[in-house]
Design an enzyme around this catalytic site. Structure first.
Site, short mmCIF file in Angstrom:
data_model
loop_
_atom_site.label_atom_id
_atom_site.label_comp_id
_atom_site.label_asym_id
_atom_site.label_seq_id
_atom_site.Cartn_x
_atom_site.Cartn_y
_atom_site.Cartn_z
N ARG A 91 0.83 -1.21 0.00
CA ARG A 91 0.00 0.00 0.00
C ARG A 91 0.86 1.25 0.00
O ARG A 91 0.47 2.29 0.49
CB ARG A 91 -0.95 0.01 1.19
CG ARG A 91 -0.28 -0.01 2.55
CD ARG A 91 -1.30 0.15 3.65
NE ARG A 91 -0.65 0.20 4.95
CZ ARG A 91 -1.01 0.99 5.95
NH1 ARG A 91 -2.01 1.82 5.78
NH2 ARG A 91 -0.40 0.94 7.09
N ASP A 123 -6.49 -3.70 -0.06
CA ASP A 123 -6.98 -2.67 -0.98
C ASP A 123 -5.94 -1.60 -1.28
O ASP A 123 -6.16 -0.73 -2.13
CB ASP A 123 -8.26 -2.03 -0.44
CG ASP A 123 -8.07 -1.34 0.91
OD1 ASP A 123 -6.92 -1.21 1.37
OD2 ASP A 123 -9.09 -0.95 1.52
N GLY A 124 -4.80 -1.66 -0.58
CA GLY A 124 -3.75 -0.69 -0.83
C GLY A 124 -4.03 0.70 -0.30
O GLY A 124 -3.26 1.63 -0.53
N ARG A 174 5.60 10.27 2.61
CA ARG A 174 6.70 9.98 3.52
C ARG A 174 8.04 10.28 2.84
O ARG A 174 8.22 10.01 1.66
CB ARG A 174 6.66 8.52 3.97
CG ARG A 174 7.75 8.16 4.95
CD ARG A 174 7.44 6.89 5.71
NE ARG A 174 7.59 5.69 4.90
CZ ARG A 174 7.28 4.46 5.35
NH1 ARG A 174 6.80 4.29 6.57
NH2 ARG A 174 7.44 3.42 4.58
N ARG A 181 15.30 -2.23 3.22
CA ARG A 181 15.07 -2.87 4.51
C ARG A 181 15.93 -4.14 4.61
O ARG A 181 16.43 -4.64 3.60
CB ARG A 181 13.59 -3.25 4.64
CG ARG A 181 12.64 -2.09 4.33
CD ARG A 181 11.29 -2.61 3.82
NE ARG A 181 10.43 -1.51 3.37
CZ ARG A 181 9.54 -0.88 4.12
NH1 ARG A 181 9.38 -1.26 5.37
NH2 ARG A 181 8.81 0.09 3.64
N ASP A 250 11.15 -6.65 7.81
CA ASP A 250 10.75 -5.75 6.73
C ASP A 250 10.46 -4.35 7.25
O ASP A 250 10.19 -3.44 6.45
CB ASP A 250 9.54 -6.31 5.98
CG ASP A 250 8.37 -6.62 6.90
OD1 ASP A 250 8.51 -7.55 7.71
OD2 ASP A 250 7.33 -5.95 6.81
N ASN A 251 10.52 -4.17 8.56
CA ASN A 251 10.33 -2.84 9.15
C ASN A 251 11.61 -2.29 9.75
O ASN A 251 11.57 -1.38 10.58
CB ASN A 251 9.25 -2.90 10.25
CG ASN A 251 7.88 -3.17 9.69
OD1 ASN A 251 7.61 -2.89 8.52
ND2 ASN A 251 7.00 -3.72 10.50
N ASP A 260 8.07 2.84 9.51
CA ASP A 260 6.82 2.09 9.64
C ASP A 260 6.21 2.21 11.04
O ASP A 260 6.34 1.33 11.89
CB ASP A 260 7.01 0.62 9.25
CG ASP A 260 7.22 0.47 7.75
OD1 ASP A 260 6.70 1.32 7.01
OD2 ASP A 260 7.90 -0.47 7.33
#
Length: 492
Positions: A91, A123-124, A174, A181, A250-251, A260
């Site tokens: 997303r 839904d992104g 952002r 990552r 991944d964060n 994140d």
């Protein structure tokens, strides 16, 4: 006023397997919620143009500015310890890169702008609450001096997104040094794509650690630098009572920035086992476990880099072990250095760390408020100062006054005056943090249709966190029993 951004998109010049090209979805009725004019100026962007209809349309993803090259990045990751080989930007869309006036290369990313190839069944989109939450908390972290992604703008999309209930949609713009990552390296390593790992490492060195580009062992140095930055970052998190809440691989950005902001929170009463994230049911990412988890994540990065370190696997493993073994001492140095500064101690001496751990023990037993404990200590440097307000934080714990005596005796051995010590303490111990109950109250007001005045007031307060302002005294107070937030949510 037409929006003009000088993009220079280096990541999209990497091979196609690093990303998927995608266009953001058109927002039916974009409207500006908040714009970071100070950050815009730092980036060399025209705030007036960003606030114009064309600018808001671009910030919502409805229009693509000239020179942008929208992509969704591929990555994998360990989520709560379980490996997922294909995650990616489900997303979020990297609109492009800019080079700021000071020479920094920065990503401009849209979060909540629609589906990508990595959305799976999502839904992104993003709801207004999580978007404004990340905007506020990331800007507070920046004001604390903690490395972080930044928030340039939040835009309402004019559509409804479905979560536990229908909510107004929004997009966050952002800004980050990069969005590489630990999980990005894992994506290629899992596929035995050594060329992909090498290309990614070379790109990361060139962009984030250019001083090591010509070193004899650049990949080992890359790993060492990432370990160093993460050790310092986690120490800084703990120094303000920050709990990330979802420290998946991944964060974790290899730039050393906080990234994140999902179910993150700030601790009120001190408790090293504090967990607020609703999805962290086992306490994996509790406040006091964050250093351990960071080291675990870094071990996963080291595994990815093994083929680049040496053709001899045993030698490569030892290179990783040697560098990762330095994490604990680097973290402890940064951690105690930060907390000793918070106590007004500029140079560490033997026994000083016992002052820190002794205070934490008393705080935990008395359930003392983390932020107020350190802030009010600055008022007690003078032995003649009234201790009533400070002692009230500890619920009558008898160990507080003996600790105060030891602390004051230690301060008296330094070279600074009480006034200088108190000023230094007020410059590092925030008076105001984004307390969970205040954040939720401000966001709820917007979701229910308020004009957002409470949110703007809180945003202005937490981005000037070291100032004592009587008009914001209520924002500095811990929650009453009925105001306590029991859980925070990711918002996906």
């Amino acid at each position: 006023m037409p929006l003009s951004i000088a993009f220079d998109n280096s990541y999209s010049r990497l091979p196609n397997r690093f990303y998927e090209r995608v266009r953001p979805e058109v927002a039916p009725s974009p409207g500006l919620l908040v714009l970071n004019t100070t950050l815009a100026a730092d980036l060399g962007l025209d705030a007036e143009a960003l606030a114009s209809p064309d600018g808001v349309a671009a910030l919502a993803g409805s229009e693509i500015p000239a020179g942008a090259d929208p992509i969704a990045l591929a990555y994998a990751g360990h989520q709560f310890g379980h490996f997922v080989p294909a995650l990616g930007d489900g997303r979020a869309i990297l609109l492009g890169e800019i080079v700021a006036p000071d020479g920094r290369r920065l990503d401009l990313q849209l979060k909540g702008s629609g589906r990508t190839a990595f959305s799976r069944r999502g839904d992104g989109k993003a709801a207004v609450g999580p978007v404004l939450r990340e905007y506020l908390i990331s800007e507070a972290m920046a004001a604390f001096g903690i490395p972080t992604t930044r928030s340039l703008a939040a835009v309402a999309t004019g559509e409804t997104v479905l979560r536990e209930r229908p909510l107004p949609g929004a997009v966050l713009t952002r800004v980050a040094s990069s969005h590489i990552r630990v999980g990005t390296f894992q994506y290629f390593a899992h596929r035995s794509d050594e060329d992909g790992v090498r290309r990614l490492a070379d790109y990361a060195i060139d962009r984030l650690y250019p001083d090591i580009a010509g070193a004899d062992a650049p990949y080992a140095m890359l790993y060492e630098r990432v370990v160093q930055r993460q050790a310092r970052l986690i120490a800084l998190w703990l120094s303000v009572g920050f709990i990330h809440g979802v420290m998946n691989t991944d964060n974790m950005a290899i730039s050393g920035e906080t990234i994140d902001y999902g179910p993150c929170a700030f601790m009120d009463a001190y408790d090293p086992g504090m967990v607020l994230s609703s999805i962290d049911r086992q306490g994996r990412y509790a406040y006091g476990r964050q250093p351990q988890i960071a080291q675990w994540n870094l071990a996963r990065l080291g595994e990815c880099l093994l083929p680049l370190l040496s053709d001899d696997r045993d030698k490569a493993v030892q290179l990783v072990v040697d560098r990762l073994s330095g994490f604990a001492s680097q973290f402890e140095t940064a951690y105690f250095g930060q907390f000793l500064e918070k106590l007004g101690i500029a140079e560490e001496r033997p026994g000083d760390r016992d002052l820190v751990t002794g205070l934490f023990s008393i705080m935990q037993m008395g359930r003392a408020d983390f932020t107020l404990t350190f802030r009010r200590l600055a008022d007690l440097v003078d032995p003649k100062a009234d201790t009533e307000a400070f002692l009230s934080l500890f619920g009558g714990n008898a160990g507080v006054e003996p600790w105060l005596k030891l602390w004051r005796e230690r301060l008296a051995t330094g070279n600074r005056s009480p006034r200088e010590i108190a000023a230094a303490m007020r410059a590092i111990n925030p008076a105001i943090i984004p307390r969970n109950h205040q954040v939720e109250k401000a966001l709820d007001a917007i979701i229910e249709g308020s004009d957002g005045a409470a949110y703007i007031r809180l945003l202005q307060a937490v981005t000037r966190p070291f100032e004592d302002r009587p008009e914001d005294a209520d924002l500095a107070q811990p929650p009453r029993l009925e105001e306590r937030v029991a859980a925070t949510f990711c918002g996906t």
